[in-house]
Write an enzyme that holds these catalytic residues in place. Sequence first.
Site, PDB file in Angstrom:
ATOM      1  N   GLY A  58       0.829  -1.202   0.000  1.00  0.00           N
ATOM      2  CA  GLY A  58       0.000   0.000   0.000  1.00  0.00           C
ATOM      3  C   GLY A  58       0.855   1.240   0.000  1.00  0.00           C
ATOM      4  O   GLY A  58       2.075   1.172  -0.159  1.00  0.00           O
ATOM      5  N   ASN A  59       0.219   2.374   0.155  1.00  0.00           N
ATOM      6  CA  ASN A  59       0.957   3.631   0.253  1.00  0.00           C
ATOM      7  C   ASN A  59       0.247   4.533   1.248  1.00  0.00           C
ATOM      8  O   ASN A  59      -0.802   4.188   1.771  1.00  0.00           O
ATOM      9  CB  ASN A  59       1.104   4.288  -1.127  1.00  0.00           C
ATOM     10  CG  ASN A  59      -0.238   4.629  -1.734  1.00  0.00           C
ATOM     11  OD1 ASN A  59      -0.943   5.508  -1.254  1.00  0.00           O
ATOM     12  ND2 ASN A  59      -0.607   3.908  -2.793  1.00  0.00           N
ATOM     13  N   ARG A  60       0.838   5.682   1.494  1.00  0.00           N
ATOM     14  CA  ARG A  60       0.377   6.519   2.595  1.00  0.00           C
ATOM     15  C   ARG A  60      -0.613   7.601   2.189  1.00  0.00           C
ATOM     16  O   ARG A  60      -0.871   8.525   2.961  1.00  0.00           O
ATOM     17  CB  ARG A  60       1.593   7.139   3.291  1.00  0.00           C
ATOM     18  CG  ARG A  60       2.386   6.091   4.076  1.00  0.00           C
ATOM     19  CD  ARG A  60       3.745   6.604   4.501  1.00  0.00           C
ATOM     20  NE  ARG A  60       3.647   7.810   5.300  1.00  0.00           N
ATOM     21  CZ  ARG A  60       4.686   8.557   5.654  1.00  0.00           C
ATOM     22  NH1 ARG A  60       5.893   8.218   5.261  1.00  0.00           N
ATOM     23  NH2 ARG A  60       4.511   9.633   6.376  1.00  0.00           N
TER      24      ARG A  60
END
Length: 235
Positions: free
Chosen positions: A33-35
């Site tokens: 995932g990413n932020r």
Amino acid sequence: ARADALPRDMEGKRVVVSAGGTREPLDPVRYLGNRSSGKQGYALARVAAQRGAQVTLVSAHTVALPEPAGVDVVNVGTALELREAMHKAAADADIVVMAAAVADFRPVSLATHKIKKTDQDPDPVALTRNPDVLRELVVARSDGKFDPYIVGFAAETGDESGDVLTHARAKLARKGCDLLVVNAVGDGKAFEVEDNAGWLLAADGSERPIALGSKAQMAAGIWDFVMKSSTSRTV
Ligand code: CTP
Ligand code: CA
């Protein structure tokens, strides 16, 4: 700002905004995932709706955000799901904004069962490229599939090969979209914070800074620019 205090200048416009970060599953319990919080995309959707637009929000993973009033929300998980939702929604859109953080890569295979640990180091995770949804939308438009004004986002840091704007100008050219909204990141800017700062880089070469402000203020500035340029668009 109260909705009724805003201009209704987007009445009749069909707008599609993607927001949040995609999640690319590895197994039933894990993902890459990413932020991305989704806040900028949600602010764009909310403000457009308040200004009278008909809005579809294609939402990947976000922090807990309230659904903007009067907006159609399509929830997606992976980059491939987001791609499908965007192509569908873009078909009758006047303006498309890719504010989502789309994973550049996904695991080649999805384990059907949870990957168990052993007393060995794990195998490396093999990755494959995801489609570039923004680029695909631009290409589909040039193929005559639909004709929206197309906006991309870029979060850039400077590095040894160039500063933020140098990277951003190259990205605008590579993507071929009408407008690139550039956030300067690093030093805790943009990710997971309320305020953004950046530039608007348009395909005609015009460049203007957007002042530090709330994501709602940034959204208003972006829509002001888009409404001006999309009505004068000739291609
Ligand atoms: N984007 C997309 N599909 C992808 C990756 C990015 O549609 N697979 C879109 C993003 O939504 C954003 C724009 O492209 O509007 C720029 O994303 P960014 O990650 O900055 O660009 P990349 O081309 O992926 O380049 P890099 O990450 O290497 O800087
Ligand atoms: Ca990327």
